[in-house]
Design an enzyme around this catalytic site. Structure first.
Site, PDB file in Angstrom:
ATOM      1  N   HIS A  60       3.388   7.880   5.287  1.00  0.00           N
ATOM      2  CA  HIS A  60       2.152   8.529   5.730  1.00  0.00           C
ATOM      3  C   HIS A  60       1.390   7.797   6.832  1.00  0.00           C
ATOM      4  O   HIS A  60       0.634   8.419   7.558  1.00  0.00           O
ATOM      5  CB  HIS A  60       1.227   8.833   4.536  1.00  0.00           C
ATOM      6  CG  HIS A  60       0.442   7.670   4.031  1.00  0.00           C
ATOM      7  ND1 HIS A  60       0.936   6.774   3.117  1.00  0.00           N
ATOM      8  CD2 HIS A  60      -0.820   7.262   4.316  1.00  0.00           C
ATOM      9  CE1 HIS A  60       0.014   5.867   2.848  1.00  0.00           C
ATOM     10  NE2 HIS A  60      -1.057   6.135   3.565  1.00  0.00           N
ATOM     11  N   ASP A  61       1.588   6.517   6.994  1.00  0.00           N
ATOM     12  CA  ASP A  61       0.886   5.781   8.055  1.00  0.00           C
ATOM     13  C   ASP A  61       1.759   5.424   9.250  1.00  0.00           C
ATOM     14  O   ASP A  61       1.290   4.756  10.172  1.00  0.00           O
ATOM     15  CB  ASP A  61       0.263   4.500   7.478  1.00  0.00           C
ATOM     16  CG  ASP A  61      -1.019   4.766   6.712  1.00  0.00           C
ATOM     17  OD1 ASP A  61      -1.701   5.765   7.002  1.00  0.00           O
ATOM     18  OD2 ASP A  61      -1.352   3.954   5.825  1.00  0.00           O
TER      19      ASP A  61
ATOM     20  N   HIS B  59       0.834  -1.202   0.000  1.00  0.00           N
ATOM     21  CA  HIS B  59       0.000   0.000   0.000  1.00  0.00           C
ATOM     22  C   HIS B  59       0.871   1.255   0.000  1.00  0.00           C
ATOM     23  O   HIS B  59       0.648   2.177  -0.783  1.00  0.00           O
ATOM     24  CB  HIS B  59      -0.933  -0.011   1.214  1.00  0.00           C
ATOM     25  CG  HIS B  59      -1.578   1.307   1.494  1.00  0.00           C
ATOM     26  ND1 HIS B  59      -2.482   1.899   0.629  1.00  0.00           N
ATOM     27  CD2 HIS B  59      -1.452   2.154   2.543  1.00  0.00           C
ATOM     28  CE1 HIS B  59      -2.879   3.057   1.142  1.00  0.00           C
ATOM     29  NE2 HIS B  59      -2.272   3.229   2.307  1.00  0.00           N
TER      30      HIS B  59
ATOM     31  N   GLU C 104       0.492   6.840  12.779  1.00  0.00           N
ATOM     32  CA  GLU C 104      -0.748   6.295  13.334  1.00  0.00           C
ATOM     33  C   GLU C 104      -0.729   4.787  13.491  1.00  0.00           C
ATOM     34  O   GLU C 104      -1.498   4.245  14.277  1.00  0.00           O
ATOM     35  CB  GLU C 104      -1.968   6.773  12.544  1.00  0.00           C
ATOM     36  CG  GLU C 104      -2.253   6.112  11.256  1.00  0.00           C
ATOM     37  CD  GLU C 104      -3.415   6.757  10.507  1.00  0.00           C
ATOM     38  OE1 GLU C 104      -4.378   6.042  10.226  1.00  0.00           O
ATOM     39  OE2 GLU C 104      -3.342   7.948  10.193  1.00  0.00           O
ATOM     40  N   ASP C 105       0.153   4.093  12.764  1.00  0.00           N
ATOM     41  CA  ASP C 105       0.115   2.629  12.784  1.00  0.00           C
ATOM     42  C   ASP C 105       1.354   1.939  13.342  1.00  0.00           C
ATOM     43  O   ASP C 105       1.409   0.706  13.369  1.00  0.00           O
ATOM     44  CB  ASP C 105      -0.117   2.092  11.359  1.00  0.00           C
ATOM     45  CG  ASP C 105      -1.505   2.411  10.836  1.00  0.00           C
ATOM     46  OD1 ASP C 105      -2.394   2.729  11.646  1.00  0.00           O
ATOM     47  OD2 ASP C 105      -1.704   2.343   9.609  1.00  0.00           O
TER      48      ASP C 105
ATOM     49  N   ASP D 268      -3.674   8.030  -1.406  1.00  0.00           N
ATOM     50  CA  ASP D 268      -4.064   7.053  -0.389  1.00  0.00           C
ATOM     51  C   ASP D 268      -5.477   6.545  -0.646  1.00  0.00           C
ATOM     52  O   ASP D 268      -5.733   5.339  -0.573  1.00  0.00           O
ATOM     53  CB  ASP D 268      -3.955   7.698   0.994  1.00  0.00           C
ATOM     54  CG  ASP D 268      -4.317   6.753   2.123  1.00  0.00           C
ATOM     55  OD1 ASP D 268      -3.772   5.638   2.172  1.00  0.00           O
ATOM     56  OD2 ASP D 268      -5.137   7.154   2.975  1.00  0.00           O
TER      57      ASP D 268
END
Length: 183
Positions: free
Chosen positions: A60-61, A34, A64-65, A121
């Site tokens: 980008h993630d 992804h 948060e992840d 995204d």
């Protein structure tokens, strides 16, 4: 540092941080797939001329992840990249419905780079949802996801015509595929 070296460092960082993560879909693709798709879409949208947005797309993630911190991203990749990553990060302390509404509300006022990352995204997410949706999601939930993504992208319009066209295609084709319509 060269843009290529920075990109390779970001790829390695993202791969390490997301090493045990898989997509929620029935195919359970490595999460890095992804991130690479979002980075590729951003690279194409900028004709490879904005390494900051491409690197931010790879990362980008991470806030948060993963256990990555803003300071860590800023230290390794600079304030511009960290700023875009922060701008595209959901606050996981909030309830899901509030996080989703914040994305809709924030889209029109996001920076141009954050808009590109968000748009790429959403293209990637809709493609994934259409071809490998979570097995435990009923059709209604999948369609709701498509409608929510459409609402976010409404606030991103005017960012990049090609990415917007890719989103529209992913939206239309994905809904048709989920519903079993012929495309």
């Amino acid at each position: 540092m060269t843009a290529l070296l920075d990109f390779a460092r970001a790829l390695e960082f993202a791969a390490h941080k997301h090493i045990d993560q898989r997509r929620k879909g029935v195919r359970a693709e490595p999460y890095l797939n992804h991130l690479s798709e979002v980075a590729f879409l951003c690279a194409e949208a900028t004709a490879g001329k904005d390494p900051v947005v491409v690197i931010a797309a790879l990362l980008h993630d991470t806030l948060e992840d993963t256990d990555a911190s803003y300071e860590e991203i800023e230290q390794h990749f600079g304030a511009e990249v960290a700023g875009v990553v922060a701008e595209t990060t959901d606050d996981k302390r909030l309830r899901k419905a509030e996080r989703k509404q914040r994305q809709i509300d924030a889209a029109p006022t996001a920076s141009p780079r954050a808009k590109l990352v968000k748009l790429a995204d959403k293209v990637s997410n809709l493609r994934s949802m259409a071809h490998s949706p979570p097995a435990d999601w009923p059709l209604e939930r999948k369609v709701e996801y498509f409608e929510w993504a459409h609402a976010v992208v409404a606030g991103l319009r005017g960012t990049d015509a090609k990415l917007e066209s890719l989103f529209d295609r992913a939206y239309e084709d994905g809904l048709a595929e989920l519903r079993g319509d012929t495309v």
